[in-house]
Design an enzyme around this catalytic site. Structure first.
Site, short mmCIF file in Angstrom:
data_model
loop_
_atom_site.label_atom_id
_atom_site.label_comp_id
_atom_site.label_asym_id
_atom_site.label_seq_id
_atom_site.Cartn_x
_atom_site.Cartn_y
_atom_site.Cartn_z
N ASP A 76 72.95 79.57 73.87
CA ASP A 76 71.73 78.81 74.18
C ASP A 76 70.57 79.56 73.50
OD1 ASP A 76 69.42 77.76 75.23
OD2 ASP A 76 70.19 77.61 77.28
N VAL A 77 70.00 78.96 72.46
CA VAL A 77 68.98 79.68 71.68
C VAL A 77 67.70 79.96 72.47
CG1 VAL A 77 69.81 78.79 69.45
CG2 VAL A 77 67.97 77.58 70.65
N ASN A 103 67.88 76.22 63.42
CA ASN A 103 67.77 74.77 63.27
C ASN A 103 67.93 73.99 64.58
OD1 ASN A 103 68.33 72.12 61.64
ND2 ASN A 103 70.20 72.44 62.84
N TYR A 169 56.98 68.18 71.63
CA TYR A 169 57.74 68.36 70.37
C TYR A 169 56.78 68.75 69.25
CZ TYR A 169 61.06 67.27 66.59
OH TYR A 169 61.88 67.34 65.48
N LYS A 173 56.87 72.23 67.05
CA LYS A 173 57.10 72.25 65.60
C LYS A 173 55.86 72.77 64.85
CE LYS A 173 61.36 70.83 65.58
NZ LYS A 173 62.46 71.67 65.09
#
Ligand SMILES: NC(=O)c1ccc[n+]([C@@H]2O[C@H](COP(=O)([O-])OP(=O)(O)OC[C@H]3O[C@@H](n4cnc5c(N)ncnc54)[C@H](O)[C@@H]3O)[C@@H](O)[C@H]2O)c1
Length: 290
Positions: A76-77, A103, A169, A173
């Site tokens: 789990d990043v 990614n 989001y 980003k």
């Protein structure tokens, strides 16, 4: 058409026998990268949340590269200690890493900017902190190895033009963009280092993240197209890997980005592209030549 041999000669980090670590590798863009790089002879570490999709991805990539060239590690990043354990396993198994693709990402977090705090934090933990955790876990040893290396972080056009509707989001980003710019600067100022950072900015791509669609919408690219474009961009040395898709050309993206930063320069309201008073001005701007 550039051949893999040309890419690998120009970019020694992608040489056959080298090691690529790819997060979010069980699906979409990450899986397309894993398959393509496996076909180029690289060893592949597939990183994703565990389960049947990761097992299936491991089988698919092993069918290309052979069993001993593939490691799949449920990770789990969002959790820094899991990335540290991943790095231990990776360096233990292969001794080296020359490509890190941060990614993994998740999509929609509907609601108003003041709603869903837990979902906001979870999204930022994956999309933004997941990238930082990956860099923290791998960059020091990549630098210490003194060999050519690449770190590719996946951002989004939504982190640049920040369209309304998915604020968490967009924030995540935008953070990845700023972080990766700073990372590139820091890496190029590390004495003797030859590890470089790049920002992958996919366009509309048909993947697990493309909600609702069962077959590729006409406007979307495939993950494979994104990876072809990424390799061609790396070959050119581009930091910003700004992918078009079947709807958005580079020229359209340039204008949209120009308009977005123009809000600040021209002292327009925030997100004026979606403000009714600026509808006509934006439409005229998009059709303007040069
Ligand atoms: N598809 C698009 O149109 C598009 C556009 C711009 C940017 N992106 C970005 O591209 C990247 C790849 O997404 P995709 O489109 O291939 O989607 P995808 O859903 O097919 O792949 C994303 C993968 O990340 C994994 N993942 C999610 N949370 C994780 C976690 N906590 N730890 C480890 N893995 C986790 C998922 O299990 C999935 O396999 C994402 O960062 C996404 O934001 C996608």
């Amino acid at each position: 058409m550039t051949t893999d041999a040309e890419i690998q000669t120009a970019l020694p980090a992608l040489a056959s026998g080298n090691v690529a670590v790819i997060t979010g590798a069980a699906s979409g863009i990450g899986l397309a990268a894993a398959k393509r790089l496996a076909a180029m002879g690289m060893n592949i570490v597939l990183v994703d949340i565990g389960g049947a999709r990761l097992d299936e991805a491991r089988r698919a990539v092993a069918a290309i590269a052979g069993d001993s060239a593939v490691l799949a590690v449920a990770t789990d990043v969002s959790k820094a200690d899991e990335l540290d354990r991943l790095a231990e396993r990776t360096f233990g198994a292969f001794g080296d890493v020359s490509l890190l693709m941060n990614n993994a990402g998740v999509g929609n977090n509907p609601g108003k900017p003041w709603e869903n705090r837990d979902a906001w934090k979870r999204l930022l933990d994956i999309n933004f902190w997941g990238v930082v955790h990956g860099v923290e876990a791998f960059a020091p040893r990549m630098l210490a190895a003194g060999k050519p290396g690449l770190i590719v972080n996946t951002g989004s056009k939504q982190g640049i033009t920040t369209p309304p509707g998915n604020l968490a989001y967009n924030v995540s980003k935008a953070g990845v963009k700023t972080y990766t710019e700073g990372l590139a600067h820091a890496l190029r100022n590390e004495p003797g280092a030859s590890v470089a950072a790049h920002l992958l900015i996919p366009g509309f791509t048909f993947t697990g993240l493309t909600e609702g669609a069962t077959e590729k919408p006409a406007g979307a690219w495939t993950g494979e197209q994104v990876i072809d474009f990424m390799l061609a961009s790396l070959l050119r040395g581009d930091f910003y890997i700004l992918c078009p898709d079947n709807e958005a050309t580079r020229s359209m993206d340039e204008k949209r980005m120009g308009w977005a930063i123009g809000d600040l320069i021209e002292n327009r309201p925030a997100l004026s592209r979606w403000h009714p008073d600026y509808k006509d001005a934006f439409a005229a701007f998009m059709t303007r030549t040069a």
